[in-house]
Design an enzyme around this catalytic site. Sequence first.
Site, PDB file in Angstrom:
ATOM      1  CG  MET A 156      31.355  29.210 -83.039  1.00 21.65           C
ATOM      2  SD  MET A 156      31.765  27.954 -81.807  1.00 21.65           S
ATOM      3  CE  MET A 156      33.490  28.337 -81.549  1.00 21.65           C
ATOM      4  N   GLY A 157      27.171  29.811 -81.821  1.00 22.76           N
ATOM      5  CA  GLY A 157      26.590  31.013 -81.207  1.00 22.76           C
ATOM      6  C   GLY A 157      27.337  31.287 -79.903  1.00 22.76           C
ATOM      7  CB  ILE A 159      25.871  28.060 -75.963  1.00 22.00           C
ATOM      8  CG1 ILE A 159      24.709  28.803 -75.301  1.00 22.00           C
ATOM      9  CG2 ILE A 159      26.213  26.799 -75.166  1.00 22.00           C
ATOM     10  CD1 ILE A 159      23.380  28.052 -75.287  1.00 22.00           C
ATOM     11  NE  ARG A 179      22.536  30.262 -89.550  1.00 24.09           N
ATOM     12  CZ  ARG A 179      21.587  31.090 -89.142  1.00 24.09           C
ATOM     13  NH1 ARG A 179      20.594  31.393 -89.918  1.00 24.09           N
ATOM     14  NH2 ARG A 179      21.618  31.628 -87.928  1.00 24.09           N
ATOM     15  NE  ARG A 236      14.633  23.748 -77.623  1.00 27.49           N
ATOM     16  CZ  ARG A 236      15.220  24.392 -76.610  1.00 27.49           C
ATOM     17  NH1 ARG A 236      16.258  23.865 -75.988  1.00 27.49           N
ATOM     18  NH2 ARG A 236      14.765  25.568 -76.211  1.00 27.49           N
ATOM     19  CD  GLU A 265      13.368  17.581 -73.871  1.00 25.59           C
ATOM     20  OE1 GLU A 265      13.016  18.580 -73.204  1.00 25.59           O
ATOM     21  OE2 GLU A 265      14.426  17.547 -74.500  1.00 25.59           O
ATOM     22  CG  HIS A 284      15.769  20.357 -71.569  1.00 23.36           C
ATOM     23  ND1 HIS A 284      14.996  20.407 -72.684  1.00 23.36           N
ATOM     24  CD2 HIS A 284      16.481  21.522 -71.587  1.00 23.36           C
ATOM     25  CE1 HIS A 284      15.216  21.521 -73.360  1.00 23.36           C
ATOM     26  NE2 HIS A 284      16.124  22.222 -72.700  1.00 23.36           N
TER      27      HIS A 284
HETATM   28  C1  DGY Z   1      16.577  27.177 -73.554  1.00 19.95           C
HETATM   29  O1  DGY Z   1      16.653  28.253 -72.943  1.00 19.95           O
HETATM   30  O2  DGY Z   1      16.342  27.134 -74.763  1.00 19.95           O
HETATM   31  C2  DGY Z   1      16.763  25.955 -72.748  1.00 19.95           C
HETATM   32  O3  DGY Z   1      16.769  24.809 -73.501  1.00 19.95           O
HETATM   33  C3  DGY Z   1      15.712  25.880 -71.666  1.00 19.95           C
HETATM   34  O4  DGY Z   1      16.351  25.266 -70.601  1.00 19.95           O
END
Ligand code: DGY
Length: 318
Positions: A156-157, A159, A179, A236, A265, A284
């Site tokens: 929960m950052g 984003i 965390r 990721r 990737e 991505h």
């Molecule tokens: C990031 O900024 O970590 C992204 O995955 C790149 O697109």
Amino acid sequence: MQKPLLWIAFHLPEELLEPIKAYVDVKMWRDTEVDMPQQEFETAAYEADILWTVVSNRVTADVIKRAPKLKMIANLAVGYNNIDIEAAREAGIIVTNTPDVLADTTADLAFALMMMAARRTLEGARALYQGQWTGWQVLGMTGTDIHHKTLGIIGMGTIGELVAKRATGFDMNVIYHNRHEKDNAYGAQYRSKEALLQEADFIIVLTPLTAATRNLIAKEELALMKKSAMLINVARGGIVNEHDLYDALVNGVILAAASDVFVEEPVPTSHPLLTLPNFTALPHLGSATVETRLAMVSRNVESLRAYFHNETIPFNVI
Ligand code: DGY
């Protein structure tokens, strides 16, 4: 006086170099189709005073050891798991990233990917383009509603919070695991990882990739999820164990999954997950809008300018 060599390991339109070009000699990977091969990247690192990297450039401890002049790495991403930070720290190399500018855009894509999986849009589009759309049927191509369902966010950052914000507009019940518990996460309720896995209808993974989060979602975790649940990874590759996910999707342990990120990737077309109808993949694209990519470049440029002017670096990781 000789200028430092800035090696840009990806193609960047020349005009974006305007603010810094007076300070450096520039070498660049100019292929717009293919990522810089690792071996050529390592040669570039050997020559460079400054490296400008993207997530596909692996700056390992070995690369750092063999880069005698390297003083700074500007990474065009908020995540920096492609760089061995400890090795860079030991070598006294500055590492910078692109915080704060891509959170909304990535949250949008996370939401889009959840909707794609829920509403089977990839399967539907594929059927249409392949001439297999034979007509409207009551239960043809039916997906799953997301509204009024439970969304579990792991990590929960910023984003994660912005995904929670979007979910409230869809009347979703939002739970999260992190965390640390948060005071204000758009009404999202904290859960242990196990409770979240058991309760959520949709799970979106948003943690950074570290030693602690590698394989965070593997066989055991998938087994805790509802059979009707869907798993979405926009963080990721490697946080979700791809092999275990494949087994879970084939054996009906969970209903569907979607991912914007992969261990390898660009993902090879022979990847087993790409053969499954209940798996949706994107290449991505999390931060891939013109506005956001330009803002990310600006973040790196600000750090580079500060370095050339001997000022405090604004967006440094170390
Ligand atoms: C990031 O900024 O970590 C992204 O995955 C790149 O697109």
